[in-house]
Scaffold this motif. Sequence first.
Motif, PDB file in Angstrom:
ATOM      1  N   PHE A 279      17.362   6.518 -10.250  1.00  0.00           N
ATOM      2  CA  PHE A 279      16.861   7.890  -9.601  1.00  0.00           C
ATOM      3  C   PHE A 279      17.219   7.942  -8.234  1.00  0.00           C
ATOM      4  O   PHE A 279      17.059   8.847  -7.682  1.00  0.00           O
ATOM      5  CB  PHE A 279      15.284   8.265  -9.901  1.00  0.00           C
ATOM      6  N   GLY A 280      17.964   7.025  -7.506  1.00  0.00           N
ATOM      7  CA  GLY A 280      18.160   6.906  -6.237  1.00  0.00           C
ATOM      8  C   GLY A 280      19.886   7.038  -5.982  1.00  0.00           C
ATOM      9  O   GLY A 280      20.432   6.874  -5.044  1.00  0.00           O
ATOM     10  N   ARG A 281      20.594   7.309  -7.201  1.00  0.00           N
ATOM     11  CA  ARG A 281      21.808   7.240  -7.104  1.00  0.00           C
ATOM     12  C   ARG A 281      22.337   8.332  -6.039  1.00  0.00           C
ATOM     13  O   ARG A 281      23.544   8.600  -5.696  1.00  0.00           O
ATOM     14  CB  ARG A 281      22.687   7.058  -8.339  1.00  0.00           C
ATOM     15  N   GLU A 282      21.753   9.620  -6.253  1.00  0.00           N
ATOM     16  CA  GLU A 282      22.447  10.743  -5.681  1.00  0.00           C
ATOM     17  C   GLU A 282      21.655  11.228  -4.416  1.00  0.00           C
ATOM     18  O   GLU A 282      21.688  12.335  -4.214  1.00  0.00           O
ATOM     19  CB  GLU A 282      22.158  12.052  -6.880  1.00  0.00           C
ATOM     20  N   THR A 283      21.077  10.212  -4.091  1.00  0.00           N
ATOM     21  CA  THR A 283      20.327  10.638  -2.686  1.00  0.00           C
ATOM     22  C   THR A 283      20.268   9.404  -1.798  1.00  0.00           C
ATOM     23  O   THR A 283      20.546   8.269  -2.339  1.00  0.00           O
ATOM     24  CB  THR A 283      18.759  11.124  -3.222  1.00  0.00           C
ATOM     25  N   THR A 284      19.724   9.615  -0.405  1.00  0.00           N
ATOM     26  CA  THR A 284      19.974   8.323   0.293  1.00  0.00           C
ATOM     27  C   THR A 284      18.548   7.752   0.261  1.00  0.00           C
ATOM     28  O   THR A 284      18.398   6.554   0.942  1.00  0.00           O
ATOM     29  CB  THR A 284      19.933   8.911   1.929  1.00  0.00           C
ATOM     30  N   ARG A 285      17.574   8.331  -0.330  1.00  0.00           N
ATOM     31  CA  ARG A 285      16.239   7.623  -0.440  1.00  0.00           C
ATOM     32  C   ARG A 285      16.265   6.742  -1.684  1.00  0.00           C
ATOM     33  O   ARG A 285      17.029   6.821  -2.713  1.00  0.00           O
ATOM     34  CB  ARG A 285      15.460   8.935  -0.750  1.00  0.00           C
ATOM     35  N   PRO A 286      15.356   5.619  -1.827  1.00  0.00           N
ATOM     36  CA  PRO A 286      15.220   4.782  -2.866  1.00  0.00           C
ATOM     37  C   PRO A 286      14.778   5.668  -3.946  1.00  0.00           C
ATOM     38  O   PRO A 286      13.848   6.669  -3.744  1.00  0.00           O
ATOM     39  CB  PRO A 286      14.220   3.738  -2.286  1.00  0.00           C
ATOM     40  N   GLY A 287      15.069   5.247  -5.127  1.00  0.00           N
ATOM     41  CA  GLY A 287      14.668   5.998  -6.369  1.00  0.00           C
ATOM     42  C   GLY A 287      13.042   6.064  -6.560  1.00  0.00           C
ATOM     43  O   GLY A 287      12.747   7.343  -7.013  1.00  0.00           O
ATOM     44  N   TRP A 288      12.168   5.241  -6.010  1.00  0.00           N
ATOM     45  CA  TRP A 288      10.740   5.479  -6.306  1.00  0.00           C
ATOM     46  C   TRP A 288      10.285   6.441  -5.216  1.00  0.00           C
ATOM     47  O   TRP A 288       9.444   7.125  -5.964  1.00  0.00           O
ATOM     48  CB  TRP A 288       9.838   4.035  -5.931  1.00  0.00           C
ATOM     49  N   GLN A 289      11.073   7.055  -4.342  1.00  0.00           N
ATOM     50  CA  GLN A 289      10.628   8.021  -3.498  1.00  0.00           C
ATOM     51  C   GLN A 289      11.018   9.587  -4.003  1.00  0.00           C
ATOM     52  O   GLN A 289      10.496  10.307  -3.686  1.00  0.00           O
ATOM     53  CB  GLN A 289      11.139   7.939  -2.211  1.00  0.00           C
ATOM     54  N   THR A 290      11.927   9.678  -5.174  1.00  0.00           N
ATOM     55  CA  THR A 290      12.272  10.779  -5.832  1.00  0.00           C
ATOM     56  C   THR A 290      11.193  11.229  -6.598  1.00  0.00           C
ATOM     57  O   THR A 290      10.389  10.458  -6.813  1.00  0.00           O
ATOM     58  CB  THR A 290      13.488  10.695  -6.519  1.00  0.00           C
TER      59      THR A 290
ATOM     60  N   LEU B 156       0.939  -1.357  -0.035  1.00  0.00           N
ATOM     61  CA  LEU B 156      -0.099   0.157   0.142  1.00  0.00           C
ATOM     62  C   LEU B 156       0.800   1.188   0.036  1.00  0.00           C
ATOM     63  O   LEU B 156       0.651   1.960  -0.707  1.00  0.00           O
ATOM     64  CB  LEU B 156      -0.803   0.108   1.066  1.00  0.00           C
ATOM     65  N   GLU B 157       1.955   1.210   0.774  1.00  0.00           N
ATOM     66  CA  GLU B 157       2.703   2.348   1.010  1.00  0.00           C
ATOM     67  C   GLU B 157       4.287   2.554   0.024  1.00  0.00           C
ATOM     68  O   GLU B 157       4.756   3.643   0.010  1.00  0.00           O
ATOM     69  CB  GLU B 157       3.225   2.427   2.483  1.00  0.00           C
ATOM     70  N   GLU B 158       4.339   1.475  -0.653  1.00  0.00           N
ATOM     71  CA  GLU B 158       5.340   1.663  -1.558  1.00  0.00           C
ATOM     72  C   GLU B 158       4.803   1.216  -3.088  1.00  0.00           C
ATOM     73  O   GLU B 158       4.990   1.870  -3.826  1.00  0.00           O
ATOM     74  CB  GLU B 158       6.295   0.668  -0.981  1.00  0.00           C
ATOM     75  N   ASP B 159       4.580  -0.115  -3.005  1.00  0.00           N
ATOM     76  CA  ASP B 159       4.230  -0.614  -4.502  1.00  0.00           C
ATOM     77  C   ASP B 159       3.224   0.054  -5.449  1.00  0.00           C
ATOM     78  O   ASP B 159       3.600   0.341  -6.404  1.00  0.00           O
ATOM     79  CB  ASP B 159       3.824  -2.137  -4.386  1.00  0.00           C
TER      80      ASP B 159
ATOM     81  N   GLY C 243      11.362   9.481  -9.991  1.00  0.00           N
ATOM     82  CA  GLY C 243      10.922   8.058  -9.650  1.00  0.00           C
ATOM     83  C   GLY C 243       9.325   8.290  -9.744  1.00  0.00           C
ATOM     84  O   GLY C 243       8.801   7.579 -10.482  1.00  0.00           O
ATOM     85  N   ARG C 244       8.853   9.045  -9.218  1.00  0.00           N
ATOM     86  CA  ARG C 244       7.326   9.295  -9.212  1.00  0.00           C
ATOM     87  C   ARG C 244       6.593   9.311 -10.429  1.00  0.00           C
ATOM     88  O   ARG C 244       5.902   8.838 -11.048  1.00  0.00           O
ATOM     89  CB  ARG C 244       6.742  10.228  -8.125  1.00  0.00           C
ATOM     90  N   ILE C 245       7.375  10.502 -11.270  1.00  0.00           N
ATOM     91  CA  ILE C 245       6.695  10.789 -12.542  1.00  0.00           C
ATOM     92  C   ILE C 245       7.055   9.677 -13.514  1.00  0.00           C
ATOM     93  O   ILE C 245       6.257   9.193 -14.356  1.00  0.00           O
ATOM     94  CB  ILE C 245       7.461  11.986 -13.029  1.00  0.00           C
ATOM     95  N   TYR C 246       8.233   8.782 -13.365  1.00  0.00           N
ATOM     96  CA  TYR C 246       8.350   7.751 -14.331  1.00  0.00           C
ATOM     97  C   TYR C 246       7.350   6.656 -14.208  1.00  0.00           C
ATOM     98  O   TYR C 246       7.081   6.023 -14.967  1.00  0.00           O
ATOM     99  CB  TYR C 246       9.982   7.559 -14.009  1.00  0.00           C
ATOM    100  N   ILE C 247       7.076   6.314 -12.739  1.00  0.00           N
ATOM    101  CA  ILE C 247       6.117   5.379 -12.268  1.00  0.00           C
ATOM    102  C   ILE C 247       4.831   5.808 -13.045  1.00  0.00           C
ATOM    103  O   ILE C 247       4.269   4.720 -13.478  1.00  0.00           O
ATOM    104  CB  ILE C 247       6.159   5.303 -10.898  1.00  0.00           C
TER     105      ILE C 247
ATOM    106  N   ARG D 277       8.787  -0.302 -14.364  1.00  0.00           N
ATOM    107  CA  ARG D 277       9.171   1.310 -14.113  1.00  0.00           C
ATOM    108  C   ARG D 277       9.526   1.470 -12.526  1.00  0.00           C
ATOM    109  O   ARG D 277      10.468   2.177 -12.426  1.00  0.00           O
ATOM    110  CB  ARG D 277       7.900   2.010 -14.055  1.00  0.00           C
ATOM    111  N   PHE D 278       9.080   0.537 -11.680  1.00  0.00           N
ATOM    112  CA  PHE D 278       9.488   0.777 -10.284  1.00  0.00           C
ATOM    113  C   PHE D 278      11.014   0.196 -10.199  1.00  0.00           C
ATOM    114  O   PHE D 278      11.600   1.042  -9.529  1.00  0.00           O
ATOM    115  CB  PHE D 278       8.473  -0.284  -9.556  1.00  0.00           C
ATOM    116  N   SER D 279      11.429  -0.766 -10.931  1.00  0.00           N
ATOM    117  CA  SER D 279      12.588  -1.258 -10.676  1.00  0.00           C
ATOM    118  C   SER D 279      13.594  -0.368 -11.453  1.00  0.00           C
ATOM    119  O   SER D 279      14.617   0.034 -10.938  1.00  0.00           O
ATOM    120  CB  SER D 279      12.651  -2.749 -11.479  1.00  0.00           C
ATOM    121  N   HIS D 280      13.183   0.289 -12.409  1.00  0.00           N
ATOM    122  CA  HIS D 280      14.101   1.159 -13.309  1.00  0.00           C
ATOM    123  C   HIS D 280      14.179   2.488 -12.360  1.00  0.00           C
ATOM    124  O   HIS D 280      15.258   3.150 -12.118  1.00  0.00           O
ATOM    125  CB  HIS D 280      13.461   1.974 -14.562  1.00  0.00           C
TER     126      HIS D 280
END
Length: 689
Positions: A103-114, A41-44, A117-121, A95-98
Motif C-alpha cells: 500500500f505504499g507503492r503509489e505514495t511517498t509514505r510507508p504503507g502502514w500510514q495509508t 507506540l507511534e508505529e507498531d 494500510g490502517r484498515i488492513y492492519i 498485516r503490518f508487513s503486508h
Amino acid sequence: MKRKKIFFLFLILFSTAFVSLMAGKEEISLKELPARYKKWLEEDVIYIITPKERELFLQLETDKARDIFVEAFWKQRDPSPGTPENEFKEEHYRRFSHANEYFGRETTRPGWQTERGRIYIILGPPLDIGRYEGEGFVFPAQIWSYQGNPEYGLPSHFHLIFYKRRGIGEYVLYSPGRDGPQSLLINYKGDPSDVYAAYLQLRKFDSRLAEASISLIPGESTSYGRPSLASDTLLSRVYSVPNKMVDWKYAEALLKFKDLVEVDYSVNYIGSDSLVSVIQDDSGLFFVHYSVEPEKLSVLSYEEKHRVNLELNGIVTDIDGKMIFQYEKTFPLNFNQEQIKDVEKTSIVIQDMIPLVAGDYRFSLLMKNTVSKEFTSFERNISIPERISSPSLSSLLLGYRLKKVPSQQNNNKPFRIGDSEIGCQARSVFHPHEDLIVFFQMYSLTEELRKKGIVKFTLYRNEEEYLARRKAIREFAHDNIFEKFPLQNFPPDYYSIKVSILDAKNREILSDQKGFEVTPLPDLPRPWIISKVMPASQSIVYSYILGKQFARKGKLEEAGRLLERAYNQNPLSLEYASSYAEVLFDREEYPKVKKILIPFLENPQKDFKFLPLLGASYQALEEYESAIASYKKYLSHYGTNLKILNSIGKCYYQLGNTKEALIAWEKSLEINPHQEELKRLVESLKGKQ
C-alpha cells in the motif's frame, strides 16, 4: 450466557517482572521516549493500542518497566495464552508487513500510514476486493468486503470503498455522507448536491458500486438515493474495533493495586463479573455482601488432584481517598477429579462480606490466584446510611434460588439474610424453569404505612408492563422482603422489575428498579459458590473492626466505645489493646495508654510494634527516660527508624543531655539529610559546644 473457562496449569508457571507505577504521575512527552519505544507506540501499535494503555505507557519511568508493559500488552491479546506462540501478535506484524509492501507503492509514505494500510492492519484481509481501475467512467476505486463481528458493533456483512480523489494521489477511504457518489464519477456534470442523480448515473455503470456508494451495509434501506448515516457510524466503529478487543482494565488495575500486585502477576490480568449489595442485619449492623466470578480459573493439577489458592485484598476509602478499612482473606480450594469436571461445566463464584460504618465510600477489591499468578479486580461506590429516620427502600437484589437455613445457625454468611440464603450472580440472567427471587429491605416505615401501605411489584418486558402484583405491607412479617416470581410463562427476552411503596392514597413514595434477562438457552448451569462462615453479629470482632473504622474517620468517641468493649472482653489481645490505646492517645489519655500497653512488654510473641506508642505516651507525660527505653527497645527489634531517632533526640534534649541528643539527630540526618529544621538545630547546638 457467557460460559467461564477453566484452565489447567501443569507445574510450569510463567513469571515476569513488574515495576511499581505511580498513580497520578505526569506523562512524559514522546520526545523523551527512547527511539525504540517511540517507534513501538507511534508505529507498531498506533492503531490497536487503547487510549488508556497509551496513557499508562507514558507514565512509565524506566526501560525495564516499558519492556514489561509491552509484554503485558501482547499477552492480553493472546487468544491461546497457554501456548508459547502469540497468534495475535504474529498476525498483527504480518498485516503490518503486508501494508508496507503493497500500500505504499503509489505514495511517498510507508504503507502502514495509508488509509488502506490502517484498515488492513485493524480488520485484516477482506473477503473480496472489487476493483474499478482504468474504466474511464469512474475514478480508480476498490470495494473491500468484510464479514463483521457484532460483538464489536459491526454489521454481519459490510463494504468499505477506497478511491483516488479526482483520480490522483493515493487511495482514500470513501464516506457516503461526506463524499457521495458524484465524487466517484469522472464526468459528472449535474448538480453537485443532487446525490440521487449521481447515484442513478453511477448505477448505469455498475450497480454494486452504486449501491455501496449510498450505503456500505448491504440490504440497508435508503430513500431516494440519500447517503446512509449508518455508514458513517460504521466507519467510526471500524476504527474503534481495537478498543473493544481487549479489556484495558488490566492496566488500570495494575496502577490501582501497584502496592499489592507482585511482579509475577503484572501481565496476567483476567476479567470478572462482580456483584455488590449493602444489607442491614437484624442487629442493625450494615454489611457489604459481594461476589466475584472470574472469567477463567487456572488450576494446578497433579496426579488427579487439583488446587487453587485465591487471595482477596480489599480496600475501602472515603470520598477524599483516605483509607478507612483494609483486609486480606485467603480461599484455598482443592478439587478431586469428579469435582473439577463439574467445575469445568460451570464456573466458580467467590462470595464474601465485610461490616462497614456509615459513610460514602469507594470499595476496591483485588483477587489473586497464587497458583497461576493471575489477578482480577473491581471497584464500586457504596453508601452506608448514617441514621434512617424517614421511610427508605434498599436497592433490589435479584436471585435464582432461595434456601432456608436452620434458625439455630446465627452466624453470618454472604447473601444470607435471617434464615434465608439467596443464590445470585452478577449477571441477572435466568432460565424459564427457575424462579425470580426479589429481595429488598424497608427502613423506618411510619405506622400509617405499615397499616395501610402497599408494595407493588411491576414487571416490564421491553418497557411495557407485563405483570403486576400488589400486597399490603402488613402481610409481610418482616422488613426483609423476599418475593418469588415463577418464570415458566416468561418468553426469552429482556425484562425489568420495579418495586414501589404506595401510601393509603395509592401515591408512590419509594421505588427501585432493576433489569434482568430470561435466556433462550436450553440449559443454564449455576456456579459453584465458595464462601466462608463469618462470626455472628454479636461477636466482639465487629466491635474491633468498626471501632478501627471510626478511628480512621476521626470519630474518636464512637471508636473508643467500640474498641474499649473489644479490649475489655479480651484484654490479652495485643491487637485489641493497641487499637484501643491509639484512640486513647489521640484523646490525650496517656496514663490509660501506659496501663494498657505495659503488660505486653513481656509478651511471648516478641511483638513490640506498640513500643513507639508507649514511648510517645511516656514522652507526653515528660517521663523521658522511660520513653527512651521504649524507643531503643523498638530499634533493637526492628532496626533504624527516622521518626524514632528524632524522638530519642528530643527526649535526651529535654533531659539536658545534648551529647546523646546530637548522636541521635546526626544519625537521623545521615539517613535523610533534607531535614532542614533539624539540621539548623544540630548546627546551633554544635556551635555552643
